[in-house]
Structure formats: structure tokens, C-alpha cells
Design a protein around this motif. Structure first.
Motif, PDB file in Angstrom:
ATOM      1  N   LEU A 345       0.762  -0.950   0.036  1.00  0.00           N
ATOM      2  CA  LEU A 345      -0.120  -0.114   0.026  1.00  0.00           C
ATOM      3  C   LEU A 345       0.689   1.540  -0.320  1.00  0.00           C
ATOM      4  N   ALA A 346       1.892   1.367   0.813  1.00  0.00           N
ATOM      5  CA  ALA A 346       2.687   2.544   0.769  1.00  0.00           C
ATOM      6  C   ALA A 346       3.290   2.635  -0.292  1.00  0.00           C
ATOM      7  N   ARG A 347       3.975   1.832  -1.076  1.00  0.00           N
ATOM      8  CA  ARG A 347       4.695   1.812  -2.390  1.00  0.00           C
ATOM      9  C   ARG A 347       3.743   2.439  -3.489  1.00  0.00           C
ATOM     10  N   THR A 348       2.804   1.818  -3.418  1.00  0.00           N
ATOM     11  CA  THR A 348       1.650   2.331  -4.637  1.00  0.00           C
ATOM     12  C   THR A 348       1.264   3.677  -4.288  1.00  0.00           C
ATOM     13  N   ASP A 349       1.016   3.940  -2.952  1.00  0.00           N
ATOM     14  CA  ASP A 349       0.736   5.381  -2.424  1.00  0.00           C
ATOM     15  C   ASP A 349       1.961   6.528  -2.833  1.00  0.00           C
ATOM     16  N   SER A 350       3.046   6.058  -3.003  1.00  0.00           N
ATOM     17  CA  SER A 350       4.221   6.756  -2.944  1.00  0.00           C
ATOM     18  C   SER A 350       4.141   7.268  -4.538  1.00  0.00           C
ATOM     19  N   TYR A 351       3.895   6.271  -5.367  1.00  0.00           N
ATOM     20  CA  TYR A 351       3.883   6.789  -6.812  1.00  0.00           C
ATOM     21  C   TYR A 351       2.770   7.687  -7.077  1.00  0.00           C
ATOM     22  N   ASP A 352       1.542   7.697  -6.462  1.00  0.00           N
ATOM     23  CA  ASP A 352       0.493   8.834  -6.598  1.00  0.00           C
ATOM     24  C   ASP A 352       1.118  10.103  -6.066  1.00  0.00           C
ATOM     25  N   ALA A 353       1.684  10.198  -5.068  1.00  0.00           N
ATOM     26  CA  ALA A 353       2.353  11.411  -4.571  1.00  0.00           C
ATOM     27  C   ALA A 353       3.232  11.767  -5.224  1.00  0.00           C
ATOM     28  N   LEU A 354       4.244  11.029  -5.873  1.00  0.00           N
ATOM     29  CA  LEU A 354       5.331  11.535  -6.727  1.00  0.00           C
ATOM     30  C   LEU A 354       4.922  12.067  -7.911  1.00  0.00           C
ATOM     31  N   LEU A 355       3.926  11.618  -8.567  1.00  0.00           N
ATOM     32  CA  LEU A 355       3.264  12.021  -9.752  1.00  0.00           C
ATOM     33  C   LEU A 355       2.568  13.742  -9.390  1.00  0.00           C
ATOM     34  N   SER A 356       1.882  13.602  -8.375  1.00  0.00           N
ATOM     35  CA  SER A 356       1.316  14.926  -8.016  1.00  0.00           C
ATOM     36  C   SER A 356       2.394  15.991  -7.752  1.00  0.00           C
ATOM     37  N   PHE A 357       3.198  15.528  -6.913  1.00  0.00           N
ATOM     38  CA  PHE A 357       4.376  16.645  -6.411  1.00  0.00           C
ATOM     39  C   PHE A 357       5.184  17.017  -7.754  1.00  0.00           C
ATOM     40  N   ALA A 358       5.209  16.162  -8.609  1.00  0.00           N
ATOM     41  CA  ALA A 358       6.074  16.484  -9.803  1.00  0.00           C
ATOM     42  C   ALA A 358       5.306  17.462 -10.827  1.00  0.00           C
ATOM     43  N   ALA A 359       4.008  17.129 -10.890  1.00  0.00           N
ATOM     44  CA  ALA A 359       3.202  17.729 -11.968  1.00  0.00           C
ATOM     45  C   ALA A 359       2.997  19.250 -11.559  1.00  0.00           C
ATOM     46  N   ARG A 360       2.562  19.540 -10.261  1.00  0.00           N
ATOM     47  CA  ARG A 360       2.211  20.878  -9.826  1.00  0.00           C
ATOM     48  C   ARG A 360       3.344  21.750 -10.142  1.00  0.00           C
ATOM     49  N   PRO A 361       4.618  21.488  -9.670  1.00  0.00           N
ATOM     50  CA  PRO A 361       5.576  22.489 -10.067  1.00  0.00           C
ATOM     51  C   PRO A 361       5.806  22.716 -11.478  1.00  0.00           C
ATOM     52  N   LEU A 362       5.540  21.744 -12.418  1.00  0.00           N
ATOM     53  CA  LEU A 362       5.684  21.733 -13.883  1.00  0.00           C
ATOM     54  C   LEU A 362       4.564  22.844 -14.306  1.00  0.00           C
ATOM     55  N   GLY A 363       3.434  22.489 -13.920  1.00  0.00           N
ATOM     56  CA  GLY A 363       2.602  23.799 -14.057  1.00  0.00           C
ATOM     57  C   GLY A 363       2.932  25.147 -13.753  1.00  0.00           C
ATOM     58  N   LEU A 364       3.171  25.328 -12.503  1.00  0.00           N
ATOM     59  CA  LEU A 364       3.658  26.382 -11.897  1.00  0.00           C
ATOM     60  C   LEU A 364       4.771  27.134 -12.898  1.00  0.00           C
ATOM     61  N   ALA A 365       5.697  26.267 -13.436  1.00  0.00           N
ATOM     62  CA  ALA A 365       6.804  26.726 -14.381  1.00  0.00           C
ATOM     63  C   ALA A 365       6.370  27.148 -15.586  1.00  0.00           C
ATOM     64  N   VAL A 366       5.584  26.465 -16.445  1.00  0.00           N
ATOM     65  CA  VAL A 366       5.259  26.653 -17.700  1.00  0.00           C
ATOM     66  C   VAL A 366       4.140  27.745 -17.817  1.00  0.00           C
ATOM     67  N   ALA A 367       3.269  27.963 -16.847  1.00  0.00           N
ATOM     68  CA  ALA A 367       2.066  28.574 -17.268  1.00  0.00           C
ATOM     69  C   ALA A 367       2.404  30.278 -17.428  1.00  0.00           C
ATOM     70  N   ALA A 368       3.446  30.832 -16.752  1.00  0.00           N
ATOM     71  CA  ALA A 368       3.993  32.262 -17.015  1.00  0.00           C
ATOM     72  C   ALA A 368       4.640  32.215 -18.490  1.00  0.00           C
ATOM     73  N   PRO A 369       5.523  31.423 -18.913  1.00  0.00           N
ATOM     74  CA  PRO A 369       6.087  31.523 -20.082  1.00  0.00           C
ATOM     75  C   PRO A 369       5.206  31.462 -21.324  1.00  0.00           C
ATOM     76  N   VAL A 370       4.246  30.355 -21.253  1.00  0.00           N
ATOM     77  CA  VAL A 370       3.140  30.359 -22.311  1.00  0.00           C
ATOM     78  C   VAL A 370       2.372  31.398 -22.345  1.00  0.00           C
ATOM     79  N   ALA A 371       1.955  31.669 -21.221  1.00  0.00           N
ATOM     80  CA  ALA A 371       0.810  32.964 -21.202  1.00  0.00           C
ATOM     81  C   ALA A 371       1.479  34.300 -21.847  1.00  0.00           C
ATOM     82  N   ALA A 372       2.706  34.325 -21.581  1.00  0.00           N
ATOM     83  CA  ALA A 372       3.567  35.646 -22.193  1.00  0.00           C
ATOM     84  C   ALA A 372       3.384  35.636 -23.817  1.00  0.00           C
ATOM     85  N   VAL A 373       3.338  34.320 -24.276  1.00  0.00           N
ATOM     86  CA  VAL A 373       3.509  34.266 -25.789  1.00  0.00           C
ATOM     87  C   VAL A 373       2.176  34.122 -26.302  1.00  0.00           C
ATOM     88  N   THR A 374       0.998  33.474 -25.594  1.00  0.00           N
ATOM     89  CA  THR A 374      -0.270  33.263 -26.149  1.00  0.00           C
ATOM     90  C   THR A 374      -1.377  33.848 -25.584  1.00  0.00           C
TER      91      THR A 374
END
Length: 414
Positions: A345-374
Motif C-alpha cells: 500500500l505505501a509503495r503504490t501510494d508513493s507513486y501517486d504522491a510522486l506524480l502529484s508533487f512533480a506535476a504541480r511545479p511543472l504547471g507553475l513553471a510553464v504557465a507564465a512563459p506560455v501565457a507571455a506568448v499566447t
């Protein structure tokens, strides 16, 4: 009365050990919610440098991403209670050292970064312990209600934490704010340390660390209903990062200022608490259909901010989205605890948390540069489309529709 009739379920708050688990996790949630705001204000007060703040925040995030799978292995190999106890204790020590350095006036950015990295590592070890702790303390028939209580506690902590941290920093200074945070972590650890859990089943083949890591991934990849939901959760967190970047900018520039964003954000937090409160009272026979629809609701604020609508419409949209998230989190955790073997259970839950923790900073990083262009609307509407597609696609899977939720013993009792 029939002899084979199911016994009335014990109210979850009467389950031995659950009150202690709830109290300990609530304190840990609150302490965790205090840290980002206190750390941000401390760095700004010490140096006023955005670059220094970025270094310190990144120092906490990177160890989380690298060590989450490791934390999952440890929480499956050893009693989750001990892993969570040590994780809270380490976080408490790190926050205490930060507080002492700030009080003495000896804090350096290097020190703050190192201690933040220690904190991030402890978060990676502690995060995957939540589901194993619930399954070790709470009988299956009461886990939906237990996860609802924990979800409400987490939501309240997220609402209160930034405000409490800001008040503490302003009234007592950042040093004392970190000392108080350390005390909360210490009390949380002690509370958890006295928790009595069900004995773990002995493993026939302990295996190696790397074998456990590979087996954990096998548990994920062998279940289409699980990994497709992980992808949907990752997309939702990516979209959340886009909204958290562009939403405040739109609020300040077009909706009247910072107060508009505060109203929207607090509506969202209130919605999440309400969703976690309601989730145990739903007749969730097919929980993954409900979680998929709830996940798709996050498209609403992305659409309303892209126009943008008035502050109150945006607040309602974000409140609905986070209401869905509160339901989603509660049902998802309960579904995992019901359908994933306890030893993984803990191992599977860790992959869920990993994907969540990684995806949100990616959204934070790309939003402003993309918005500056589009422009602002394009990334918001693109994120909305991805959220709807990724979440509703799960419903098309027979594997996901076949997952059943509540048993006859699952009744809304506190």
C-alpha cells in the motif's frame, strides 16, 4: 434476528486508536501548512531576494521527488507508525534549528536550504505512511469515514495554516514561528508514538530493497484502474499549477486586486473541507466513476478565469472544483485501501504522491512563459481540456467501472 446479519459498525471515533491517529495527523497537517508561509516570509525578511527564496523552496521539493519511492518501500518494510514518527521528529528538529538560527541572527541561505532539504526528505518518508496507518488502526467498514475525518482535518489545516503562520511571523517574529512549528511536529510524533496498531503479517520473502521497489511498480502497472487514475491526478495537479500561477495575476490585474484572489482561494479551501465531510455519506458503489467526475470539475475555474468572470463566479467555480477534490481524495484513499494489498500500500501510494508533487511545479513553471506568448486564456483553456479528457477517460475503462466501493457495513456514522 438472523445469525448471519452483519453487526452494526462501530462509530469510527470509537475505534481504539483512531482518535490518537486523528489528533497526531491533524497536528502534523497544521505544522506542515505553517512551513511554506513562514519560510517565505523568513527568507524575504532576511535577504529580500526572490532567487534565495527559489533556492530554499527548491531544496525542499527536490528530495521529495527523489525519495518518495524510497519512503514507500520503507513504510511497507517496517511499521508505518515508526516511519511516520521518525519523519515528524526529523521535521520538528529541522524547524527548531531554523527557528534558533533566526532568533540568534545567524541564519544563512545555505543553512536554510540544507534544513529545507532535510525537511523535504522527511516529507518523502512520511507521506506514504498515511494509508498503512489507517489500515492498521481502522477496520475496513469504517475506513471511508476515517478518511473523511482525516480529509476534513487536512483541509482545515490548509485553510488555517498560512494565516496562522503570517500572524505568528508578524507578532512574534519568524524565529518563534518556527519554534512553534517544531513543537507541533514533536507533539504529533509523540502522539503517534503511543498509537497501538494491528500486528503486521510476517513476510515469507523479505527480498531486497530494489526488489521491493520493482514490486511496488509492478503493483501499479498491473492495475489499469490505478495507473490511469494516477495520470489523471497528475494532469489535474499540472492544471492546478497553471491556475495557481495565472489566477492571482488575473485577480490582481482584472478583478480588483489581491482581495479578489483571497476570496477565490478561501472559497476553494472551504469547498474542499465540505467535500471531505460529505464523501463518507455518499452511496459510492462505483467510486472511480465518482472520482473521475469530481476530478473533471477542476476545469470550471480554469474556464471562468480564462474569460475572466467576476470574483464571485470565480469563487463559486473554484469552490465547486475543490469540493470535488475533497470527495475525490476521500474516495480514492478508501478505494486504494480496499483494493491494494496491505503489504504494497505505501509503495503504490508513493507513486501517486510522486506524480502529484512533480506535476504541480511543472504547471507553475510553464504557465507564465506560455501565457507571455499566447495570452492568459490559451494555457487555462488547454489545461481545462486536458483535465476533462484525462479524468473522464477513466470511466471508459471496464477495469475502473468494475471497482466496487462500499460494503453493506459502510454506513454514515461518526
Amino acid at each position: 434476528m438472523r445469525d448471519d446479519a452483519p453487526a452494526a459498525p462501530v462509530p469510527v471515533l470509537a475505534v481504539p486508536g483512531f482518535r490518537r491517529l486523528l489528533a497526531g495527523r491533524t497536528l502534523s497537517f497544521l505544522a506542515t501548512a505553517l512551513v511554506p508561509t513562514a519560510l517565505t516570509l523568513a527568507v524575504i525578511k532576511e535577504t529580500g531576494s526572490a532567487g534565495d527564496l527559489g533556492i530554499v523552496l527548491a531544496a525542499e521539493l527536490v528530495p521529495q521527488l527523489l525519495l518518495l519511492p524510497v519512503g514507500g518501500v520503507l513504510a511497507d518494510r517496517y511499521p508505518a507508525q515508526r516511519v511516520a514518527f521518525l519523519a515528524d521528529l526529523v521535521r520538528g528538529v529541522a524547524q527548531f534549528v531554523i527557528g534558533v538560527e533566526l532568533l540568534l541572527g545567524t541564519a544563512r541561505i545555505t543553512d536554510l536550504a540544507v534544513l529545507s532539504a532535510v525537511t523535504g526528505a522527511a516529507i518523502a518518508f512520511g507521506t506514504p505512511t498515511m494509508s498503512p496507518l489507517v489500515t492498521a488502526v481502522v477496520p475496513e467498514s469504517a475506513r471511508l469515514r476515517a478518511n473523511g475525518h482525516l480529509g476534513v482535518a487536512r483541509g482545515i489545516a490548509l485553510v488555517a495554516g498560512p494565516g496562522v503562520a503570517g500572524v505568528l511571523v508578524v507578532t512574534t517574529g519568524p524565529g518563534w514561528a518556527f519554534v512553534l512549528t517544531a513543537l507541533l511536529f514533536a507533539v504529533a510524533a509523540v502522539t503517534l508514538g503511543g498509537l497501538r496498531t494491528a500486528p503486521r503479517a510476517a513476510r515469507d520473502d523479505p527480498g531486497t530493497f530494489f526488489r521491493d521497489l520493482a514490486d511496488g511498480w509492478q503493483e501499479v502497472s498491473s492495475r489499469p484502474w490505478f495507473w490511469t487514475n494516477l495520470l489523471a491526478h497528475g494532469v489535474s495537479n499540472l492544471a492546478a499549477g497553471v491556475l495557481m500561477t495565472l489566477g492571482p495575476l488575473i485577480a490582481v490585474e482584472r478583478l480588483g486586486g489581491e482581495v479578489a484572489w483571497v476570496v477565490v482561494y478561501q472559497a476553494g479551501m472551504a469547498g474542499m473541507v465540505a467535500g471531505a465531510f460529505l464523501a463518507p455519506r455518499l452511496r459510492a458503489r462505483r467510486p472511480l466513476i465518482i472520482t473521475s467526475v469530481c476530478g473533471a470539475l477542476f476545469a470550471l475555474p480554469l474556464i471562468t478565469f480564462s474569460v475572466p468572470m467576476t470574483t464571485w463566479i470565480n469563487a463559486v467555480a473554484y469552490g465547486i472544483a475543490m469540493f470535488g477534490l475533497g470527495i475525490l481524495n476521500t474516495l480514492w484513499q478508501t478505494t486504494m485501501q480496499r483494493h491494494i494489498p496491505e503489504h504494497a500500500l505505501a509503495r503504490t501510494d508513493s507513486y501517486d504522491a510522486l506524480l502529484s508533487f512533480a506535476a504541480r511545479p511543472l504547471g507553475l513553471a510553464v504557465a507564465a512563459p506560455v501565457a507571455a506568448v499566447t495570452g492568459m486564456a490559451a494555457p487555462l483553456l488547454s489545461a481545462a481540456g486536458l483535465v476533462v479528457a484525462a479524468n473522464l477517460a477513466v470511466i471508459a475503462l471496464p477495469d475502473a467501472r468494475a471497482i466496487r466501493g462500499r460494503s453493506k457495513a459502510d454506513v454514515p456514522s461518526s
